[in-house]
Design an enzyme around this catalytic site. Structure first.
Site, PDB file in Angstrom:
ATOM      1  N   LYS A 229      -7.247   1.585  -3.157  1.00 43.10           N
ATOM      2  CA  LYS A 229      -6.867   1.113  -1.805  1.00 43.10           C
ATOM      3  C   LYS A 229      -7.075   2.237  -0.781  1.00 43.10           C
ATOM      4  O   LYS A 229      -7.445   1.981   0.371  1.00 43.10           O
ATOM      5  CB  LYS A 229      -5.412   0.643  -1.831  1.00 43.10           C
ATOM      6  CG  LYS A 229      -4.846   0.225  -0.479  1.00 43.10           C
ATOM      7  CD  LYS A 229      -5.440  -1.068   0.075  1.00 43.10           C
ATOM      8  CE  LYS A 229      -4.899  -1.322   1.474  1.00 43.10           C
ATOM      9  NZ  LYS A 229      -5.372  -2.551   2.092  1.00 43.10           N
TER      10      LYS A 229
ATOM     11  N   LYS B 275       0.502   5.272   8.146  1.00 46.95           N
ATOM     12  CA  LYS B 275       1.076   5.577   6.811  1.00 46.95           C
ATOM     13  C   LYS B 275      -0.041   5.722   5.770  1.00 46.95           C
ATOM     14  O   LYS B 275      -0.080   6.665   5.002  1.00 46.95           O
ATOM     15  CB  LYS B 275       2.047   4.449   6.463  1.00 46.95           C
ATOM     16  CG  LYS B 275       2.602   4.424   5.057  1.00 46.95           C
ATOM     17  CD  LYS B 275       2.108   3.287   4.161  1.00 46.95           C
ATOM     18  CE  LYS B 275       2.079   1.902   4.651  1.00 46.95           C
ATOM     19  NZ  LYS B 275       1.494   0.916   3.790  1.00 46.95           N
TER      20      LYS B 275
ATOM     21  N   THR C 210       0.876  -1.176   0.000  1.00 47.30           N
ATOM     22  CA  THR C 210       0.000   0.000   0.000  1.00 47.30           C
ATOM     23  C   THR C 210       0.907   1.218   0.000  1.00 47.30           C
ATOM     24  O   THR C 210       1.640   1.455   0.969  1.00 47.30           O
ATOM     25  CB  THR C 210      -0.919   0.025   1.234  1.00 47.30           C
ATOM     26  OG1 THR C 210      -1.641  -1.193   1.284  1.00 47.30           O
ATOM     27  CG2 THR C 210      -1.872   1.191   1.169  1.00 47.30           C
TER      28      THR C 210
HETATM   29  P1  NAP Z   1       5.411  -6.579   7.289  1.00 50.72           P
HETATM   30  O1  NAP Z   1       5.023  -7.800   8.025  1.00 50.72           O
HETATM   31  O2  NAP Z   1       6.192  -5.499   7.974  1.00 50.72           O
HETATM   32  O3  NAP Z   1       6.183  -7.028   5.964  1.00 50.72           O
HETATM   33  C1  NAP Z   1       6.949  -6.178   5.162  1.00 50.72           C
HETATM   34  C2  NAP Z   1       8.146  -6.993   4.694  1.00 50.72           C
HETATM   35  O4  NAP Z   1       8.890  -6.239   3.737  1.00 50.72           O
HETATM   36  C3  NAP Z   1       9.086  -7.306   5.850  1.00 50.72           C
HETATM   37  O5  NAP Z   1       9.458  -8.662   5.809  1.00 50.72           O
HETATM   38  C4  NAP Z   1      10.251  -6.359   5.591  1.00 50.72           C
HETATM   39  O6  NAP Z   1      11.505  -6.835   6.038  1.00 50.72           O
HETATM   40  C5  NAP Z   1      10.250  -6.272   4.092  1.00 50.72           C
HETATM   41  N1  NAP Z   1      10.895  -5.012   3.690  1.00 50.72           N
HETATM   42  C6  NAP Z   1      10.537  -3.767   4.056  1.00 50.72           C
HETATM   43  N2  NAP Z   1      11.371  -2.876   3.494  1.00 50.72           N
HETATM   44  C7  NAP Z   1      12.255  -3.592   2.780  1.00 50.72           C
HETATM   45  C8  NAP Z   1      13.363  -3.238   2.005  1.00 50.72           C
HETATM   46  N3  NAP Z   1      13.711  -1.950   1.858  1.00 50.72           N
HETATM   47  N4  NAP Z   1      14.082  -4.219   1.426  1.00 50.72           N
HETATM   48  C9  NAP Z   1      13.729  -5.513   1.573  1.00 50.72           C
HETATM   49  N5  NAP Z   1      12.678  -5.923   2.314  1.00 50.72           N
HETATM   50  C10 NAP Z   1      11.951  -4.958   2.909  1.00 50.72           C
HETATM   51  O7  NAP Z   1       4.111  -5.860   6.693  1.00 50.72           O
HETATM   52  P2  NAP Z   1       2.797  -6.536   6.085  1.00 50.72           P
HETATM   53  O8  NAP Z   1       1.726  -6.525   7.113  1.00 50.72           O
HETATM   54  O9  NAP Z   1       3.130  -7.772   5.354  1.00 50.72           O
HETATM   55  O10 NAP Z   1       2.375  -5.384   5.053  1.00 50.72           O
HETATM   56  C11 NAP Z   1       3.084  -5.169   3.827  1.00 50.72           C
HETATM   57  C12 NAP Z   1       2.372  -4.072   3.035  1.00 50.72           C
HETATM   58  O11 NAP Z   1       1.042  -4.494   2.733  1.00 50.72           O
HETATM   59  C13 NAP Z   1       2.251  -2.743   3.777  1.00 50.72           C
HETATM   60  O12 NAP Z   1       2.359  -1.673   2.874  1.00 50.72           O
HETATM   61  C14 NAP Z   1       0.856  -2.801   4.375  1.00 50.72           C
HETATM   62  O13 NAP Z   1       0.335  -1.499   4.558  1.00 50.72           O
HETATM   63  C15 NAP Z   1       0.113  -3.572   3.291  1.00 50.72           C
HETATM   64  N6  NAP Z   1      -1.049  -4.346   3.751  1.00 50.72           N
HETATM   65  C16 NAP Z   1      -1.027  -5.052   4.936  1.00 50.72           C
HETATM   66  C17 NAP Z   1      -2.149  -5.776   5.324  1.00 50.72           C
HETATM   67  C18 NAP Z   1      -2.193  -6.549   6.611  1.00 50.72           C
HETATM   68  O14 NAP Z   1      -3.298  -6.874   7.068  1.00 50.72           O
HETATM   69  N7  NAP Z   1      -1.075  -6.900   7.235  1.00 50.72           N
HETATM   70  C19 NAP Z   1      -3.282  -5.792   4.515  1.00 50.72           C
HETATM   71  C20 NAP Z   1      -3.266  -5.110   3.299  1.00 50.72           C
HETATM   72  C21 NAP Z   1      -2.154  -4.383   2.940  1.00 50.72           C
HETATM   73  P3  NAP Z   1      11.913  -6.709   7.595  1.00 50.72           P
HETATM   74  O15 NAP Z   1      11.143  -7.801   8.243  1.00 50.72           O
HETATM   75  O16 NAP Z   1      13.364  -6.936   7.637  1.00 50.72           O
HETATM   76  O17 NAP Z   1      11.473  -5.364   8.051  1.00 50.72           O
END
Ligand code: NAP
Length: 299
Positions: free
Chosen positions: A179, A247, A104
């Site tokens: 979104k 965010k 997102t």
């Molecule tokens: P998350 O658990 O924090 O996963 C993000 C992943 O991306 C982490 O493993 C992180 O690594 C990796 N990452 C971040 N920056 C990076 C970089 N510069 N280089 C390489 N890897 C990187 O978050 P999430 O819940 O999966 O959400 C991911 C996205 O989807 C977000 O934008 C969120 O707003 C969106 N989203 C989430 C949900 C939900 O319910 N969770 C639903 C819809 C949309 P590290 O672990 O090392 O930080």
């Protein structure tokens, strides 16, 4: 000629193996696709490596042999880094490949990525998702897509392995704008979910019984059914983390401002979540909002 997508022919790169990315990539692996994966913290990719994915040391390495590369990282700055940074995808991606960002992120960044990739002969899609951790695990996500329609149709078989409702919304940025509509709706809903449960407790009702009945009527929604029971158990593990939601609300408010639009409801919820982050819940799930509303309710 359009690229043909099939497990025997298509090589996939995947960057971001967090709460959402890990299960989504897992669905592609189980369908037989070859996956190269990269994540900032390697340990979070380990379960995928054990299922047969190969590790890449950088986004550029991950994209070098990929026909289609997916990213689902945290913040717009992360999107910029993995796509356009020193070791970003743009430096190694092959002409004719398709890049899909499922983070997102900002509509303006989606447009910029599409422009930069177009100059390399690469198509770029913005394809954020909705449905939460549960939807990612169960391959039931809603996927809203912006970019070139041909590229969307080419990668549709891959989206169908991760989601149930998939829609082409228009040119680059349209997926991210959609979104934002989703997040504006969820923001308002979260206040209702929490205040309804606070009221139920004060009135001496069984909160679970309240959820059971009201979730089947006009008030029914994903948040009360999936997050309501977690609130009752005081289980604030994410789900969807507070700092990502802040965010999203900031992106929506800034896009609204750019369109000369005022969204007072969203402004209010954003402030409540800022307070929630201040009291130490920035890495909790979004349903921890009840902590702030209980504080304000005098609980
Ligand atoms: P998350 O658990 O924090 O996963 C993000 C992943 O991306 C982490 O493993 C992180 O690594 C990796 N990452 C971040 N920056 C990076 C970089 N510069 N280089 C390489 N890897 C990187 O978050 P999430 O819940 O999966 O959400 C991911 C996205 O989807 C977000 O934008 C969120 O707003 C969106 N989203 C989430 C949900 C939900 O319910 N969770 C639903 C819809 C949309 P590290 O672990 O090392 O930080």
């Amino acid at each position: 000629m359009a690229m043909e997508i099939s497990p025997g022919k298509t090589t996939i790169g995947w960057i971001g193996t967090g709460i959402m990315g890990a299960p989504m990539a897992g669905h592609l692996l189980r369908a037989g696709y070859q996956l190269s994966v990269h994540n900032r913290t390697r340990s979070k990719a380990e379960p995928l490596l054990q299922q047969g994915a190969t590790w890449a040391d950088s986004p550029a390495d991950c994209a070098a042999d990929a026909d289609v590369i997916f990213t689902i990282v945290g913040f717009p700055a992360d999107v910029e880094q993995v796509h356009l940074g020193d070791k970003g995808i743009i430096h190694s991606i092959r002409k004719g490949a398709i890049v899909v960002d499922m983070t997102t992120s900002e509509p303006s960044l989606a447009k910029r990525l599409a422009d930069e990739y177009r100059q390399k002969g690469v198509s770029s899609l913005d394809a954020p998702v909705s449905g939460g951790d549960v939807g990612a695990r169960e391959a039931r996500l809603a996927i809203m897509v912006g970019g070139e329609q041909d590229a969307f149709e080419t990668v549709l078989p891959l989206f169908e392995l991760m989601g149930k409702n998939i829609a082409y919304m228009g040119p680059a940025g349209a997926g991210q704008h959609t979104k934002m509509c989703n997040q504006i709706l969820i923001a308002g809903t979260m206040i209702g979910v929490c205040e309804s449960l606070i009221y139920a407790a004060k009135a001496g009702l069984d909160q679970s019984a309240v959820i059971d009945i009201i979730s089947k009527g006009a008030a029914g929604c994903w948040s009360i059914s999936n997050l309501g029971p977690r609130i009752i158990k005081r289980d604030f593990a994410p789900g969807f983390i507070v700092e990502h939601f802040i965010k999203d609300m900031k992106i929506a408010l800034s896009e609204a401002k750019a369109m000369n639009l005022k969204l007072p409801g969203l402004e209010l919820v954003e402030k409540l979540y800022e307070r929630l982050a201040q009291i130490g819940s920035q890495h909790d799930g979004t349903h921890a909002l009840i902590r702030v509303l209980e504080e304000m309710a005098g609980e």
